[in-house]
Design a protein around this motif. Structure first.
Motif, PDB file in Angstrom:
ATOM      1  N   GLU A  48      -1.442  -4.344 -16.026  1.00 65.18           N
ATOM      2  CA  GLU A  48      -0.445  -5.331 -15.718  1.00 65.18           C
ATOM      3  C   GLU A  48      -0.732  -4.714 -13.682  1.00 65.18           C
ATOM      4  O   GLU A  48       0.494  -3.148 -13.664  1.00 65.18           O
ATOM      5  CB  GLU A  48       0.582  -5.847 -15.418  1.00 65.18           C
ATOM      6  N   CYS A  49      -1.110  -6.034 -12.836  1.00 58.25           N
ATOM      7  CA  CYS A  49      -1.039  -4.472 -11.102  1.00 58.25           C
ATOM      8  C   CYS A  49       0.724  -5.125 -10.574  1.00 58.25           C
ATOM      9  O   CYS A  49       1.353  -5.876 -11.108  1.00 58.25           O
ATOM     10  CB  CYS A  49      -1.537  -5.599 -10.290  1.00 58.25           C
ATOM     11  N   LYS A  50       1.590  -4.059 -10.225  1.00 57.80           N
ATOM     12  CA  LYS A  50       2.653  -4.224  -9.091  1.00 57.80           C
ATOM     13  C   LYS A  50       2.564  -5.483  -8.088  1.00 57.80           C
ATOM     14  O   LYS A  50       0.915  -5.354  -7.899  1.00 57.80           O
ATOM     15  CB  LYS A  50       2.850  -2.623  -8.476  1.00 57.80           C
ATOM     16  N   PRO A  51       2.925  -5.919  -7.976  1.00 56.67           N
ATOM     17  CA  PRO A  51       2.737  -6.978  -6.290  1.00 56.67           C
ATOM     18  C   PRO A  51       2.228  -6.661  -5.222  1.00 56.67           C
ATOM     19  O   PRO A  51       1.236  -7.298  -4.802  1.00 56.67           O
ATOM     20  CB  PRO A  51       4.107  -7.267  -5.557  1.00 56.67           C
ATOM     21  N   SER A  52       1.666  -4.730  -4.946  1.00 54.59           N
ATOM     22  CA  SER A  52       1.161  -4.414  -3.761  1.00 54.59           C
ATOM     23  C   SER A  52       0.047  -3.868  -4.315  1.00 54.59           C
ATOM     24  O   SER A  52      -0.340  -2.903  -3.433  1.00 54.59           O
ATOM     25  CB  SER A  52       2.406  -3.639  -3.060  1.00 54.59           C
ATOM     26  N   ALA A  53      -0.230  -3.528  -5.082  1.00 56.90           N
ATOM     27  CA  ALA A  53      -1.516  -3.225  -5.866  1.00 56.90           C
ATOM     28  C   ALA A  53      -2.811  -3.228  -5.363  1.00 56.90           C
ATOM     29  O   ALA A  53      -3.000  -2.198  -4.713  1.00 56.90           O
ATOM     30  CB  ALA A  53      -1.659  -2.525  -7.559  1.00 56.90           C
ATOM     31  N   ALA A  54      -3.132  -4.560  -5.138  1.00 60.50           N
ATOM     32  CA  ALA A  54      -4.526  -4.543  -4.321  1.00 60.50           C
ATOM     33  C   ALA A  54      -4.488  -4.364  -2.937  1.00 60.50           C
ATOM     34  O   ALA A  54      -5.624  -4.128  -2.564  1.00 60.50           O
ATOM     35  CB  ALA A  54      -4.373  -6.410  -4.577  1.00 60.50           C
ATOM     36  N   GLU A  55      -3.529  -4.325  -2.231  1.00 59.23           N
ATOM     37  CA  GLU A  55      -3.296  -4.300  -0.985  1.00 59.23           C
ATOM     38  C   GLU A  55      -3.491  -2.234  -0.879  1.00 59.23           C
ATOM     39  O   GLU A  55      -3.931  -1.796   0.200  1.00 59.23           O
ATOM     40  CB  GLU A  55      -1.923  -4.422  -0.473  1.00 59.23           C
ATOM     41  N   SER A  56      -2.383  -1.551  -1.452  1.00 52.69           N
ATOM     42  CA  SER A  56      -2.317  -0.274  -1.985  1.00 52.69           C
ATOM     43  C   SER A  56      -3.936   0.391  -2.357  1.00 52.69           C
ATOM     44  O   SER A  56      -4.049   1.181  -2.046  1.00 52.69           O
ATOM     45  CB  SER A  56      -1.264  -0.126  -2.589  1.00 52.69           C
ATOM     46  N   ALA A  57      -5.064   0.110  -3.247  1.00 54.96           N
ATOM     47  CA  ALA A  57      -5.906   0.246  -3.499  1.00 54.96           C
ATOM     48  C   ALA A  57      -6.776   0.105  -2.318  1.00 54.96           C
ATOM     49  O   ALA A  57      -7.535   0.859  -2.127  1.00 54.96           O
ATOM     50  CB  ALA A  57      -6.325  -0.699  -4.876  1.00 54.96           C
ATOM     51  N   GLU A  58      -6.713  -0.891  -1.469  1.00 61.19           N
ATOM     52  CA  GLU A  58      -7.278  -0.874  -0.266  1.00 61.19           C
ATOM     53  C   GLU A  58      -7.752  -0.264   0.604  1.00 61.19           C
ATOM     54  O   GLU A  58      -8.227   0.112   1.293  1.00 61.19           O
ATOM     55  CB  GLU A  58      -7.786  -3.173  -0.353  1.00 61.19           C
ATOM     56  N   ALA A  59      -6.177   0.113   1.091  1.00 61.38           N
ATOM     57  CA  ALA A  59      -5.811   0.878   1.922  1.00 61.38           C
ATOM     58  C   ALA A  59      -6.195   2.180   1.278  1.00 61.38           C
ATOM     59  O   ALA A  59      -6.298   2.885   2.672  1.00 61.38           O
ATOM     60  CB  ALA A  59      -4.165   1.060   2.127  1.00 61.38           C
ATOM     61  N   GLU A  60      -6.536   2.562   0.297  1.00 58.22           N
ATOM     62  CA  GLU A  60      -6.468   3.738  -0.483  1.00 58.22           C
ATOM     63  C   GLU A  60      -7.704   3.920  -0.286  1.00 58.22           C
ATOM     64  O   GLU A  60      -8.602   4.955  -1.420  1.00 58.22           O
ATOM     65  CB  GLU A  60      -6.424   4.354  -1.472  1.00 58.22           C
ATOM     66  N   ASP A  61      -8.936   3.131  -0.578  1.00 64.44           N
ATOM     67  CA  ASP A  61     -10.679   2.909  -0.269  1.00 64.44           C
ATOM     68  C   ASP A  61     -10.868   3.052  -1.896  1.00 64.44           C
ATOM     69  O   ASP A  61     -11.176   3.462  -2.249  1.00 64.44           O
ATOM     70  CB  ASP A  61     -11.149   3.908   0.613  1.00 64.44           C
TER      71      ASP A  61
END
Length: 345
Positions: free
Chosen positions: A295-308
């Motif tokens: 399960e993803c943490k609340p900000s995981a999607a944004e963090s993954a996008e920021a890290e490309d």
């Protein structure tokens, strides 16, 4: 009547016996002649009170799973489930704690080798694509478990299963008797149509699959000690010799995640299941390939996008909710292994 996903998860959870304590967890070394070193193996097991509380699989993206390090094992004997992880962000045994710990809670011992170079700090494109070494890791782990002083008295002789997810699903096919075609593997990344993310990383790493020594790739790595195997989104199925699937006699369950049109071509298992005489096939349409992540943490999607990162690691299928999908997968796996390994002779 439409039932909410939260209610579905609750009903599935109620269908499984609940335990108060977290599963026990230990690590052992499994000698591997093929690797020329020991494999690091993580084992989850039914445990009595005690041990040191730990959380496994937690990262900046994913929520971890509780366990108890070196807890006493529960009295009795239990079937053994060998667990083969995928590559990349799911390239460690700990990344699959979300399904390994519940299996232990339901009366299985779960042993997962770390496939060298497939994830974590030592991730290597060259090692990841040496797919023919993975089934040997599983066999070496089984041998080590059969000899381990702590676990040997608690194993039910002859009751061994295998669960593989993503690239681990491909490993399950190899253990069951599927054979890699060296030419297909060498040409796997000639185009981006099969696996853009993986092949992009391979090229970026300077690896030319056509230059890799694959003389051992096409051998038969079946291990008949494994009585039943489950492969979830097995990948890459398109590097196997198609005719080898019809020669598999080990009973299997193959599962795809997502709607047919959304399942990655390299993981589509419907035709594979048709070729295997003792195979069953099913799908979970609300899932996606990334539903195998924790399960993803609340900000995981944004963090993954920021890290490309490139992959939609928190995206499930249309209408899918990861806790529900995990509950459904866990219930399916528990029910299947219970039927295949806890009943009959």
């Amino acid at each position: 009547m439409k039932v909410s996903t939260g209610i579905i998860a609750a009903l599935i959870a109620l269908a499984l016996p609940q335990t108060v304590e977290a599963a026990g967890v230990r690590r052992i070394a499994a000698p591997s002649q093929a690797r020329g070193s020991n494999l690091d193996v993580t084992i989850w097991y039914p445990a009595s009170a005690g041990g040191t509380p730990v959380v496994l699989g937690e990262t900046k993206f994913f929520i971890g799973t509780a366990a108890r390090l070196d807890a006493p094992i529960t009295e009795g004997q239990f079937p053994l489930i060998l667990l083969s992880h995928g590559a990349g962000l799911a390239g460690t045994p700990q990344a699959l704690s979300w399904i390994a710990a519940p299996l232990a809670d339901q009366g299985f011992i779960v042993a997962a080798p770390t496939h060298p170079g497939n994830g974590g700090a030592d991730r290597s494109a060259a090692e990841t694509m040496r797919l023919w070494l993975r089934p040997g890791d599983i066999s070496a782990t089984l041998t080590a478990m059969e000899r381990d002083a702590f676990f040997k008295p608690h194993l039910v002789p002859g009751k061994t299963g295998l669960l593989g997810l993503s690239m681990g699903g491909g490993t399950a096919l190899a253990i069951a008797g599927g054979r890699i075609d060296p030419k297909r593997l060498a040409g796997y990344c000639d185009t981006d149509t099969r696996n853009p993310s993986l092949c992009g990383w391979i090229r970026q790493s300077g690896v030319d699959l056509h230059a890799v020594d694959m003389r051992l790739a096409g051998q038969d790595y079946a291990d008949k000690r494994v009585r039943f195997a489950i492969a979830i989104d097995p990948a890459p199925v398109d590097v196997f010799a198609p005719e080898s699937f019809s020669e598999i006699t080990t009973p299997m369950a193959l599962v795809n995640l997502g709607r047919t049109e959304d399942i990655p071509v390299t993981a589509r298992a419907a035709d594979v299941a048709k070729a295997i005489a003792a195979a069953r096939y099913s799908t979970i349409t609300a899932a996606s390939h990334f539903s195998m992540f924790a399960e993803c943490k609340p900000s995981a999607a944004e963090s993954a996008e920021a890290e490309d990162i490139g992959d939609l690691i928190c995206a499930d299928g249309p209408g899918g909710f990861r806790p529900d999908i995990h509950a459904q997968l866990t219930a399916m796996v528990v029910a299947t292994f219970t039927r295949e390994l806890k009943t009959g002779p």
